[in-house]
Write a protein that holds these residues in place. Structure first.
Motif, PDB file in Angstrom:
ATOM      1  N   GLY B  87     -13.660  -7.894  -4.690  1.00 29.26           N
ATOM      2  CA  GLY B  87     -12.236  -7.401  -4.423  1.00 29.26           C
ATOM      3  C   GLY B  87     -11.656  -8.382  -3.621  1.00 29.26           C
ATOM      4  N   ASP B  88     -10.401  -8.320  -3.349  1.00 25.54           N
ATOM      5  CA  ASP B  88      -9.255  -8.313  -2.575  1.00 25.54           C
ATOM      6  C   ASP B  88     -10.051  -8.942  -1.723  1.00 25.54           C
ATOM      7  OD1 ASP B  88      -5.949  -6.903  -4.838  1.00 25.54           O
ATOM      8  OD2 ASP B  88      -7.565  -8.920  -5.042  1.00 25.54           O
ATOM      9  N   PHE B  89     -10.293  -8.272  -0.703  1.00 27.71           N
ATOM     10  CA  PHE B  89     -10.488  -8.182   0.049  1.00 27.71           C
ATOM     11  C   PHE B  89     -11.293  -9.774   0.735  1.00 27.71           C
ATOM     12  CE2 PHE B  89     -10.935  -6.956   4.651  1.00 27.71           C
ATOM     13  CZ  PHE B  89     -12.395  -6.541   5.142  1.00 27.71           C
ATOM     14  N   VAL B  90     -12.157  -9.976  -0.355  1.00 36.04           N
ATOM     15  CA  VAL B  90     -13.110 -10.962  -0.204  1.00 36.04           C
ATOM     16  C   VAL B  90     -12.293 -12.733   0.337  1.00 36.04           C
ATOM     17  CG1 VAL B  90     -12.682 -12.131  -2.581  1.00 36.04           C
ATOM     18  CG2 VAL B  90     -14.700 -12.542  -0.476  1.00 36.04           C
ATOM     19  N   LEU B  91     -10.466 -12.222   0.385  1.00 34.83           N
ATOM     20  CA  LEU B  91      -9.565 -13.372   0.485  1.00 34.83           C
ATOM     21  C   LEU B  91      -8.855 -13.100   1.621  1.00 34.83           C
ATOM     22  CD1 LEU B  91      -7.542 -12.866  -3.077  1.00 34.83           C
ATOM     23  CD2 LEU B  91      -9.037 -14.946  -1.987  1.00 34.83           C
ATOM     24  N   TYR B  92      -9.589 -14.507   2.534  1.00 29.88           N
ATOM     25  CA  TYR B  92      -8.125 -13.399   4.107  1.00 29.88           C
ATOM     26  C   TYR B  92      -6.881 -13.911   3.402  1.00 29.88           C
ATOM     27  CZ  TYR B  92     -12.200 -14.062   7.975  1.00 29.88           C
ATOM     28  OH  TYR B  92     -12.450 -13.532   8.473  1.00 29.88           O
ATOM     29  N   ARG B  93      -6.477 -14.282   2.970  1.00 31.42           N
ATOM     30  CA  ARG B  93      -4.761 -14.540   2.446  1.00 31.42           C
ATOM     31  C   ARG B  93      -4.747 -13.022   2.087  1.00 31.42           C
ATOM     32  NH1 ARG B  93      -0.582 -16.942   3.837  1.00 31.42           N
ATOM     33  NH2 ARG B  93       1.090 -16.932   2.669  1.00 31.42           N
ATOM     34  N   PRO B  94      -4.167 -12.028   1.979  1.00 29.93           N
ATOM     35  CA  PRO B  94      -4.176 -10.628   0.832  1.00 29.93           C
ATOM     36  C   PRO B  94      -2.975 -11.788  -0.086  1.00 29.93           C
ATOM     37  CG  PRO B  94      -3.572 -10.476   3.159  1.00 29.93           C
ATOM     38  CD  PRO B  94      -3.768 -11.100   3.348  1.00 29.93           C
ATOM     39  N   PRO B  95      -3.181 -11.386  -0.935  1.00 28.85           N
ATOM     40  CA  PRO B  95      -2.013 -11.284  -1.847  1.00 28.85           C
ATOM     41  C   PRO B  95      -1.157 -10.589  -2.230  1.00 28.85           C
ATOM     42  CG  PRO B  95      -3.718 -10.426  -3.421  1.00 28.85           C
ATOM     43  CD  PRO B  95      -4.251 -10.158  -1.913  1.00 28.85           C
ATOM     44  N   VAL B  96       0.050 -11.138  -2.814  1.00 29.65           N
ATOM     45  CA  VAL B  96       0.947 -10.250  -2.657  1.00 29.65           C
ATOM     46  C   VAL B  96       1.251  -9.431  -3.991  1.00 29.65           C
ATOM     47  CG1 VAL B  96       3.702 -10.192  -1.843  1.00 29.65           C
ATOM     48  CG2 VAL B  96       2.179 -11.850  -0.963  1.00 29.65           C
ATOM     49  N   LYS B  97       0.852  -8.617  -3.847  1.00 27.26           N
ATOM     50  CA  LYS B  97       1.839  -7.380  -5.472  1.00 27.26           C
ATOM     51  C   LYS B  97       1.969  -6.528  -5.076  1.00 27.26           C
ATOM     52  CE  LYS B  97      -3.229  -6.334  -5.296  1.00 27.26           C
ATOM     53  NZ  LYS B  97      -5.011  -5.805  -6.691  1.00 27.26           N
ATOM     54  N   PRO B  98       2.351  -5.382  -5.716  1.00 30.92           N
ATOM     55  CA  PRO B  98       2.939  -3.976  -5.210  1.00 30.92           C
ATOM     56  C   PRO B  98       2.158  -2.967  -4.223  1.00 30.92           C
ATOM     57  CG  PRO B  98       3.443  -4.425  -7.360  1.00 30.92           C
ATOM     58  CD  PRO B  98       2.910  -5.936  -7.659  1.00 30.92           C
ATOM     59  N   LEU B  99       0.998  -3.078  -4.358  1.00 30.02           N
ATOM     60  CA  LEU B  99       0.107  -3.072  -3.318  1.00 30.02           C
ATOM     61  C   LEU B  99       0.100  -3.550  -1.886  1.00 30.02           C
ATOM     62  CD1 LEU B  99      -1.631  -0.335  -3.217  1.00 30.02           C
ATOM     63  CD2 LEU B  99      -3.825  -2.078  -3.506  1.00 30.02           C
ATOM     64  N   THR B 100       0.217  -4.536  -1.765  1.00 31.93           N
ATOM     65  CA  THR B 100       0.237  -5.215  -0.640  1.00 31.93           C
ATOM     66  C   THR B 100       1.943  -5.718   0.271  1.00 31.93           C
ATOM     67  OG1 THR B 100       0.349  -6.981  -1.423  1.00 31.93           O
ATOM     68  CG2 THR B 100      -1.502  -6.060  -0.597  1.00 31.93           C
ATOM     69  N   TRP B 101       2.932  -4.965  -0.073  1.00 33.07           N
ATOM     70  CA  TRP B 101       4.776  -4.893  -0.234  1.00 33.07           C
ATOM     71  C   TRP B 101       4.247  -4.877   0.753  1.00 33.07           C
ATOM     72  CZ3 TRP B 101       7.625  -4.575  -5.173  1.00 33.07           C
ATOM     73  CH2 TRP B 101       6.932  -4.963  -6.276  1.00 33.07           C
ATOM     74  N   PRO B 102       4.313  -3.468   1.444  1.00 36.96           N
ATOM     75  CA  PRO B 102       4.367  -3.001   3.218  1.00 36.96           C
ATOM     76  C   PRO B 102       3.923  -3.483   3.841  1.00 36.96           C
ATOM     77  CG  PRO B 102       3.765  -1.107   0.974  1.00 36.96           C
ATOM     78  CD  PRO B 102       3.648  -2.378   0.685  1.00 36.96           C
ATOM     79  N   LEU B 103       2.414  -4.292   3.714  1.00 37.18           N
ATOM     80  CA  LEU B 103       1.958  -5.366   4.714  1.00 37.18           C
ATOM     81  C   LEU B 103       2.604  -6.544   4.444  1.00 37.18           C
ATOM     82  CD1 LEU B 103      -0.414  -5.701   6.465  1.00 37.18           C
ATOM     83  CD2 LEU B 103      -1.813  -7.002   4.188  1.00 37.18           C
ATOM     84  N   TRP B 104       3.452  -6.733   3.755  1.00 37.19           N
ATOM     85  CA  TRP B 104       4.157  -8.080   4.113  1.00 37.19           C
ATOM     86  C   TRP B 104       5.151  -8.524   3.911  1.00 37.19           C
ATOM     87  CZ3 TRP B 104       1.270 -12.421   4.217  1.00 37.19           C
ATOM     88  CH2 TRP B 104       0.578 -12.773   3.083  1.00 37.19           C
ATOM     89  N   PHE B 105       6.245  -7.178   3.085  1.00 37.96           N
ATOM     90  CA  PHE B 105       7.706  -6.712   3.808  1.00 37.96           C
ATOM     91  C   PHE B 105       8.079  -6.445   4.700  1.00 37.96           C
ATOM     92  CE2 PHE B 105       8.256 -10.144   0.955  1.00 37.96           C
ATOM     93  CZ  PHE B 105       7.200  -9.438  -0.380  1.00 37.96           C
ATOM     94  N   GLY B 106       7.304  -4.758   5.338  1.00 41.84           N
ATOM     95  CA  GLY B 106       7.057  -3.991   6.520  1.00 41.84           C
ATOM     96  C   GLY B 106       7.498  -4.679   7.145  1.00 41.84           C
ATOM     97  N   PRO B 107       7.157  -5.199   8.442  1.00 47.61           N
ATOM     98  CA  PRO B 107       7.830  -5.315   9.023  1.00 47.61           C
ATOM     99  C   PRO B 107       9.197  -5.853   9.221  1.00 47.61           C
ATOM    100  CG  PRO B 107       5.623  -5.919   9.284  1.00 47.61           C
ATOM    101  CD  PRO B 107       5.956  -5.594   7.977  1.00 47.61           C
ATOM    102  N   TRP B 108       9.667  -6.492   8.289  1.00 49.72           N
ATOM    103  CA  TRP B 108      11.045  -7.305   8.193  1.00 49.72           C
ATOM    104  C   TRP B 108      11.844  -5.843   8.035  1.00 49.72           C
ATOM    105  CZ3 TRP B 108      11.456 -12.108  10.177  1.00 49.72           C
ATOM    106  CH2 TRP B 108       9.478 -12.573  10.027  1.00 49.72           C
TER     107      TRP B 108
END
Lengths: 179, 143
Positions: B87-108
């Motif tokens: 799964g994606d958790f094995v990567l330290y840098r979460p990929p940018v995909k719709p599921l992780t948009w809140p993570l990457w863009f949420g703070p902005w």
């Protein structure tokens, strides 16, 4: 009055979401294999009989794959649950003996009892890697088409068996009856 | 020098060069394995990288990475291999995909929303203040 309601609602919603999060184990990872075909392998049987087994050999029936080892302490705690299940159910449980010594594994089964239809020897853990195993014991539910339906990390407790696995097995078996 | 000893010397030099080349490419491979493992998470000791962890699974996965890199796989191919299994958790840098948009863009988005709300509130207070001043001026000019 209404200007106090909105922050309160936001707070309550946030608190509920965070509280729900507290009940979950952050170390438990969802398996990316759920919904995908079970990775292929062909492994030797632990014995005493000779032979090999592959997931393809089990097409047409629902089965459990339980990853275990004689050096795994937590495997002892789930052993009773598995043994009970194997005795009562027609769903076969196959063991994946992970990074273990065959002699020690056989002795463990002798001592504790053998709930498995057969155990497969994954001596170097490569099949474990293919299945995304990161914490022994783990248990997979695989359906008649060879698709992984569920992955349990950690020992299968009576509660997990009753609440998650048995209902899933019933759903899968009845689906086969319709199809 | 006799013919025989010249041949032996040539052979030994060739052997040394070959050994040095092998060590060099092994060092390159080591560096690549280390670099790649540093970007991946150990699933057992989940706050360590595969490079740092001593867990048995980490040792096994480093060996897998090494074999695949040696066989010619790219870094991306090895990452894809691991993500497919863990799964994606094995990567330290979460990929940018719709599921992780809140993570990457949420703070902005949140920052923009707060700034907008602050600006709007200030503008509203400005117009209210201006309105009151108008009343005062009207009152002052009358008296």
């Amino acid at each position: 009055m209404t200007r106090y309601v909105l922050p309160l609602v936001v707070f309550v919603a946030l608190a509920m979401a965070l509280a729900a999060g507290l009940t979950r184990d952050p170390r438990e990872l969802p398996s990316p294999l759920v919904g995908k075909p079970a990775p292929a392998f062909r492994l030797p049987l632990l014995g005493p009989e000779d032979g090999t087994l592959a997931p393809g050999d089990l097409r047409g029936k629902v089965w459990l794959l339980n990853v275990w080892a004689s050096w795994c302490a937590a495997c002892r705690t789930e052993h009773r649950v598995l043994a009970d299940f194997a005795a009562r159910s027609s769903v076969p449980v196959y063991g994946l003996n992970y990074k273990d010594d065959a002699g020690a594994a056989r002795a463990w089964l002798q001592r504790m009892g053998d709930p498995y239809a057969a155990s497969l020897v994954d001596a170097d853990g490569r099949v474990g890697i293919d299945y995304g195993v990161y914490g022994v014991p783990e248990t997979f539910v695989i359906d008649q088409a060879g698709v992984v339906r569920y992955r349990q990390v950690g020992p299968v407790t009576a509660e997990v068996m009753a609440r998650r696995i048995v209902p899933l097995l019933k759903r899968l078996e009845s689906r086969d009856g319709d199809g | 020098m006799a013919m025989g000893s010249r041949a032996v010397v040539a052979f030994l030099i060739g052997l040394a060069v070959h050994a040095a080349a092998a060590v060099q490419s092994d060092a390159d491979l080591d560096a690549r394995v280390l670099a790649l493992s540093g970007q991946l998470r150990c699933l057992v000791c989940q706050n360590q990288t595969l490079a740092d962890s001593n867990a048995e699974l980490a040792v096994d996965l480093r060996r897998q990475i090494r074999e695949q890199l040696r066989a010619g796989a790219s870094e991306d191919a090895v990452k894809a291999y691991l993500v497919r299994r863990y799964g994606d958790f094995v990567l330290y840098r979460p990929p940018v995909k719709p599921l992780t948009w809140p993570l990457w863009f949420g703070p902005w988005v949140l920052l923009a929303a707060v700034v907008a709300a602050t600006v709007l509130a200030r503008m509203r207070r400005q117009t209210a203040r201006v309105a009151r001043n108008d009343d005062c001026d009207t009152g002052a000019s009358r008296s």
